[in-house]
Scaffold this motif. Structure first.
Motif, PDB file in Angstrom:
ATOM      1  N   PRO A   1      12.776  13.325 -11.957  1.00 19.95           N
ATOM      2  CA  PRO A   1      12.464  12.911 -10.588  1.00 19.95           C
ATOM      3  C   PRO A   1      12.172  11.414 -10.550  1.00 19.95           C
ATOM      4  CG  PRO A   1      11.288  14.914 -11.133  1.00 19.95           C
ATOM      5  CD  PRO A   1      11.911  14.406 -12.416  1.00 19.95           C
ATOM      6  N   CYS A   2      12.738  10.748  -9.538  1.00 20.48           N
ATOM      7  CA  CYS A   2      12.659   9.289  -9.498  1.00 20.48           C
ATOM      8  C   CYS A   2      12.442   8.799  -8.074  1.00 20.48           C
ATOM      9  CB  CYS A   2      13.959   8.716 -10.053  1.00 20.48           C
ATOM     10  SG  CYS A   2      14.045   6.922 -10.018  1.00 20.48           S
ATOM     11  N   LEU A   3      11.502   7.878  -7.932  1.00 18.95           N
ATOM     12  CA  LEU A   3      11.320   7.158  -6.683  1.00 18.95           C
ATOM     13  C   LEU A   3      11.960   5.794  -6.901  1.00 18.95           C
ATOM     14  CD1 LEU A   3      10.082   7.043  -3.833  1.00 18.95           C
ATOM     15  CD2 LEU A   3       8.038   6.070  -4.879  1.00 18.95           C
ATOM     16  N   PRO A   4      13.095   5.535  -6.260  1.00 17.60           N
ATOM     17  CA  PRO A   4      13.796   4.278  -6.513  1.00 17.60           C
ATOM     18  C   PRO A   4      13.085   3.074  -5.903  1.00 17.60           C
ATOM     19  CG  PRO A   4      14.923   5.535  -4.822  1.00 17.60           C
ATOM     20  CD  PRO A   4      13.793   6.391  -5.319  1.00 17.60           C
ATOM     21  N   TYR A   5      13.430   1.916  -6.405  1.00 18.03           N
ATOM     22  CA  TYR A   5      12.887   0.655  -5.899  1.00 18.03           C
ATOM     23  C   TYR A   5      13.432   0.400  -4.501  1.00 18.03           C
ATOM     24  CZ  TYR A   5      11.908  -4.326  -5.532  1.00 18.03           C
ATOM     25  OH  TYR A   5      11.462  -5.553  -5.127  1.00 18.03           O
ATOM     26  N   GLU A   6      12.533   0.061  -3.586  1.00 22.63           N
ATOM     27  CA  GLU A   6      12.957  -0.214  -2.212  1.00 22.63           C
ATOM     28  C   GLU A   6      12.493  -1.582  -1.730  1.00 22.63           C
ATOM     29  OE1 GLU A   6      11.703   3.134   0.127  1.00 22.63           O
ATOM     30  OE2 GLU A   6      13.148   4.452  -0.846  1.00 22.63           O
ATOM     31  N   GLY A   7      12.052  -2.426  -2.641  1.00 18.52           N
ATOM     32  CA  GLY A   7      11.715  -3.788  -2.286  1.00 18.52           C
ATOM     33  C   GLY A   7      10.273  -4.048  -1.924  1.00 18.52           C
ATOM     34  N   SER A   8       9.489  -2.990  -1.766  1.00 20.18           N
ATOM     35  CA  SER A   8       8.080  -3.206  -1.425  1.00 20.18           C
ATOM     36  C   SER A   8       7.249  -2.028  -1.921  1.00 20.18           C
ATOM     37  CB  SER A   8       7.912  -3.364   0.091  1.00 20.18           C
ATOM     38  OG  SER A   8       8.259  -2.161   0.754  1.00 20.18           O
ATOM     39  N   PHE A   9       5.962  -2.237  -1.948  1.00 24.75           N
ATOM     40  CA  PHE A   9       5.015  -1.206  -2.362  1.00 24.75           C
ATOM     41  C   PHE A   9       4.559  -0.444  -1.115  1.00 24.75           C
ATOM     42  CE2 PHE A   9       0.598   0.121  -2.973  1.00 24.75           C
ATOM     43  CZ  PHE A   9       0.731   0.903  -4.098  1.00 24.75           C
ATOM     44  N   ASP A  10       4.820   0.843  -1.104  1.00 27.67           N
ATOM     45  CA  ASP A  10       4.411   1.684   0.024  1.00 27.67           C
ATOM     46  C   ASP A  10       3.567   2.825  -0.529  1.00 27.67           C
ATOM     47  OD1 ASP A  10       4.159   3.571   2.076  1.00 27.67           O
ATOM     48  OD2 ASP A  10       6.159   3.146   2.865  1.00 27.67           O
TER      49      ASP A  10
ATOM     50  N   ASP B   1       2.002   5.222   0.751  1.00 26.22           N
ATOM     51  CA  ASP B   1       2.279   6.561   1.291  1.00 26.22           C
ATOM     52  C   ASP B   1       3.487   7.203   0.607  1.00 26.22           C
ATOM     53  OD1 ASP B   1       0.126   6.506   3.094  1.00 26.22           O
ATOM     54  OD2 ASP B   1       1.332   5.398   4.561  1.00 26.22           O
ATOM     55  N   LYS B   2       4.528   6.414   0.347  1.00 25.14           N
ATOM     56  CA  LYS B   2       5.698   6.951  -0.361  1.00 25.14           C
ATOM     57  C   LYS B   2       5.334   7.341  -1.790  1.00 25.14           C
ATOM     58  CE  LYS B   2       9.423   4.825   2.215  1.00 25.14           C
ATOM     59  NZ  LYS B   2      10.583   3.939   2.177  1.00 25.14           N
ATOM     60  N   TYR B   3       4.510   6.507  -2.433  1.00 26.33           N
ATOM     61  CA  TYR B   3       4.070   6.823  -3.790  1.00 26.33           C
ATOM     62  C   TYR B   3       3.281   8.132  -3.800  1.00 26.33           C
ATOM     63  CZ  TYR B   3       5.327   2.288  -5.866  1.00 26.33           C
ATOM     64  OH  TYR B   3       5.993   1.204  -6.358  1.00 26.33           O
ATOM     65  N   ALA B   4       2.366   8.279  -2.852  1.00 29.90           N
ATOM     66  CA  ALA B   4       1.541   9.488  -2.777  1.00 29.90           C
ATOM     67  C   ALA B   4       2.412  10.720  -2.546  1.00 29.90           C
ATOM     68  CB  ALA B   4       0.502   9.341  -1.679  1.00 29.90           C
ATOM     69  N   GLU B   5       3.388  10.618  -1.650  1.00 28.80           N
ATOM     70  CA  GLU B   5       4.274  11.750  -1.385  1.00 28.80           C
ATOM     71  C   GLU B   5       5.107  12.090  -2.617  1.00 28.80           C
ATOM     72  OE1 GLU B   5       4.386  13.865   1.207  1.00 28.80           O
ATOM     73  OE2 GLU B   5       2.594  12.748   1.830  1.00 28.80           O
ATOM     74  N   PHE B   6       5.540  11.075  -3.333  1.00 29.55           N
ATOM     75  CA  PHE B   6       6.305  11.315  -4.553  1.00 29.55           C
ATOM     76  C   PHE B   6       5.464  12.061  -5.582  1.00 29.55           C
ATOM     77  CE2 PHE B   6       7.684   9.879  -8.831  1.00 29.55           C
ATOM     78  CZ  PHE B   6       8.946  10.453  -8.835  1.00 29.55           C
ATOM     79  N   TYR B   7       4.229  11.607  -5.783  1.00 37.65           N
ATOM     80  CA  TYR B   7       3.329  12.268  -6.750  1.00 37.65           C
ATOM     81  C   TYR B   7       3.099  13.729  -6.387  1.00 37.65           C
ATOM     82  CZ  TYR B   7       2.143   8.070  -9.378  1.00 37.65           C
ATOM     83  OH  TYR B   7       2.193   6.962 -10.174  1.00 37.65           O
ATOM     84  N   LYS B   8       3.042  14.027  -5.110  1.00 37.50           N
ATOM     85  CA  LYS B   8       2.830  15.416  -4.673  1.00 37.50           C
ATOM     86  C   LYS B   8       4.003  16.323  -5.042  1.00 37.50           C
ATOM     87  CE  LYS B   8      -0.094  14.303  -0.710  1.00 37.50           C
ATOM     88  NZ  LYS B   8      -0.159  14.300   0.771  1.00 37.50           N
ATOM     89  N   THR B   9       5.183  15.748  -5.223  1.00 38.28           N
ATOM     90  CA  THR B   9       6.360  16.559  -5.548  1.00 38.28           C
ATOM     91  C   THR B   9       6.444  16.903  -7.030  1.00 38.28           C
ATOM     92  OG1 THR B   9       7.839  14.672  -5.968  1.00 38.28           O
ATOM     93  CG2 THR B   9       7.652  15.453  -3.681  1.00 38.28           C
TER      94      THR B   9
END
Length: 75
Positions: free
Chosen positions: A55-64, A66-74
């Motif tokens: 599982p990977c959260l790709p780079y999107e140019g900024s630190f978000d 909320d996206k990090y938290a949602e990724f960790y939940k998965t």
């Protein structure tokens, strides 16, 4: 007297050469997921992530956060 730590006697583990890519693959192989936080990642590592279905959260140019938290939940 120098307080620097001694270097490893060789740059190999179990008879295999060790470099950044090898260490990164080892870490990825034992990870539940990975967050890419830079736009410069070796294609070999990106391929390894995809081939091993990590599982990977790709780079999107900024630190978000909320996206990090949602990724960790998965994971």
């Amino acid at each position: 007297t120098s307080r620097r730590p001694k270097r490893w006697p060789s740059k190999s583990i179990a008879g295999r050469p060790v470099d950044f890519t090898a260490l990164a693959k080892l870490a990825l192989a034992h990870s539940d997921g990975v967050i890419i936080h830079t736009e410069t990642v070796a294609q070999e590592l990106l391929d390894f992530i995809e081939e091993n279905k990590i599982p990977c959260l790709p780079y999107e140019g900024s630190f978000d956060v909320d996206k990090y938290a949602e990724f960790y939940k998965t994971l």
